[in-house]
Design an enzyme around this catalytic site. Structure first.
Site, short mmCIF file in Angstrom:
data_model
loop_
_atom_site.label_atom_id
_atom_site.label_comp_id
_atom_site.label_asym_id
_atom_site.label_seq_id
_atom_site.Cartn_x
_atom_site.Cartn_y
_atom_site.Cartn_z
N SER A 142 0.83 -1.20 0.00
CA SER A 142 0.00 0.00 0.00
C SER A 142 0.86 1.25 0.00
O SER A 142 0.34 2.34 -0.20
CB SER A 142 -0.92 0.04 1.22
OG SER A 142 -0.68 -0.96 2.12
N HIS A 145 -1.92 -2.79 -6.71
CA HIS A 145 -2.43 -2.42 -5.38
C HIS A 145 -3.95 -2.49 -5.37
O HIS A 145 -4.63 -1.68 -6.01
CB HIS A 145 -1.93 -1.02 -4.99
CG HIS A 145 -2.38 -0.61 -3.64
ND1 HIS A 145 -2.63 0.69 -3.29
CD2 HIS A 145 -2.63 -1.36 -2.52
CE1 HIS A 145 -3.02 0.73 -2.03
NE2 HIS A 145 -3.04 -0.49 -1.54
N GLU A 175 -4.44 -0.05 -8.46
CA GLU A 175 -3.36 0.84 -8.92
C GLU A 175 -2.29 -0.04 -9.55
O GLU A 175 -1.82 -1.00 -8.92
CB GLU A 175 -2.79 1.65 -7.75
CG GLU A 175 -3.77 2.70 -7.24
CD GLU A 175 -3.27 3.47 -6.03
OE1 GLU A 175 -3.46 4.71 -5.99
OE2 GLU A 175 -2.70 2.85 -5.11
N ASN A 179 -3.58 6.26 -1.30
CA ASN A 179 -3.15 6.43 0.09
C ASN A 179 -2.49 7.77 0.35
O ASN A 179 -2.54 8.29 1.46
CB ASN A 179 -2.26 5.27 0.53
CG ASN A 179 -3.10 4.05 0.86
OD1 ASN A 179 -4.28 4.17 1.19
ND2 ASN A 179 -2.51 2.87 0.76
#
Ligand code: CAA
Length: 296
Positions: free
Chosen positions: A120, A141, A153, A191
């Site tokens: 992450s 991801h 991602e 994130n």
């Protein structure tokens, strides 16, 4: 483009079990590896539960659910990953553990297998460099719950070849996800934006702007979020969130990425969120209730 038929997933936890399920649902043969039988059984049990729920709700036929389950094989042995064309890592968010794991898998996997990390926040290149095939390495991801969230991602690190990146993009499409390309920068897109927001939710609580429930309800009803920031933090896992914000803080040295004191205290108490039964909320009753230890 290389054809992917067999997919390996390392880790059958919160993310790994979901990734294994979506890959099997798309028709891939999946081998999922865990460290011990109890953890493996727990992860496979979650898949069984999700499949049973889909049948109950009329979203899937029993025969299809059985087919999905039959395509997922659990193992404790890295050697069972040897037929895999693509191996996806979904273990603890710890760079040294991940690098050690890749060294193991690298010695077993086919020479032409591709490797992907579900990290992450950690740099993809730091894992790619631990293998003998950094050009066949990329980031994929997923988001929690992987069965439901549409995004993956797709991360290209400095060594990722165009071919390997193309394999990642194509794999993402075949499992019905939306692949968004991102650079190998800490936290990638989601994130980088989401984590400071979650930490701000904690700071707002610490500063007495609202109660846990009020902050969550406000963001649901006022900003259209499916979960408020404190519920979502519990859902992601406070330990995982702590690791992500450490990586972001190390990279950017900005206060907005630093662990708020309340997060430090909660982690010290062993309150990891939903996975440990207690975080901002206590999940031991019928419905989640504000953690009494925080309210005092
Ligand atoms: N696993 C699998 N499927 C699940 C699930 C789970 N844990 N939880 C819910 N679902 C499925 C349900 O089966 C249901 O499917 P159907 O519509 O096909 O029946 C669907 O999701 C909706 O579930 P519910 O009606 O029970 O609940 P809901 O409408 O409240 O949705 C939710 C639940 C999808 C989790 C929603 O609350 C949500 O989207 N929350 C935000 C999640 C989020 O932001 N995730 C990203 C976290 S950040 C991250 O993951 C990145 C990182 O690196 C940390």
């Amino acid at each position: 483009m290389a054809e992917i038929q067999n997919v390996g997933v390392v880790g059958c936890g919160l993310m790994g079990h979901g990734i294994a399920q979506v890959a099997a649902q798309a028709g891939y043969e999946v081998v999922v590896r865990e460290v011990d039988q109890a953890t493996l059984d727990k992860g496979l049990g979650k898949i069984d539960k999700q499949l049973a729920r889909a049948v109950e709700r009329g979203k899937a036929e029993q025969a299809d659910a059985d087919g999905v389950r039959a395509r997922i094989r659990g193992t404790l042995d890295y050697a069972d990953l040897s037929p895999c064309d693509l191996v996806i890592e979904a273990i603890t968010e710890d760079l040294e553990l991940k690098r050690a794991m890749w060294r193991e898998v690298d010695g077993i996997a086919k020479d032409d297998a591709y490797f992907a990390t579900n990290t992450s926040s950690l740099p993809v290149i730091a894992q790619a460099a631990a293998t003998s095939r950094p050009e066949r390495f990329l980031g994929l991801h997923f988001f929690n719950p992987a069965q439901v969230m549409k995004l993956v991602e797709v991360i290209r690190c400095v060594t990722t070849s165009d071919e390997a990146f193309g394999v990642g993009v194509e794999f993402t499409q075949t499992i019905g996800k939306i692949g968004v390309q991102t650079r190998d920068s800490a936290g990638f897109i989601v994130n980088r934006l989401l984590v400071p927001y979650l930490l701000d939710g904690m700071r707002a609580y610490e500063e007495g702007v609202g109660t846990i429930t009020e902050i969550d309800e406000a963001m649901k009803a006022g900003a259209g979020h499916p979960m408020g920031p404190l519920t979502l933090s519990d859902f992601v896992g406070l330990d995982t969130l702590g690791s992500i914000c450490d990586v972001l803080f190390d990279e950017f040295r900005e206060k907005r990425f630093a662990r708020p004191p309340i997060l430090r205290k909660m982690l010290a108490a062993g309150w990891y969120g939903r996975k440990s039964g207690i975080g901002f909320y206590d999940y031991s009753g019928e419905a989640p209730a504000e953690n009494p230890g925080l309210v005092r």
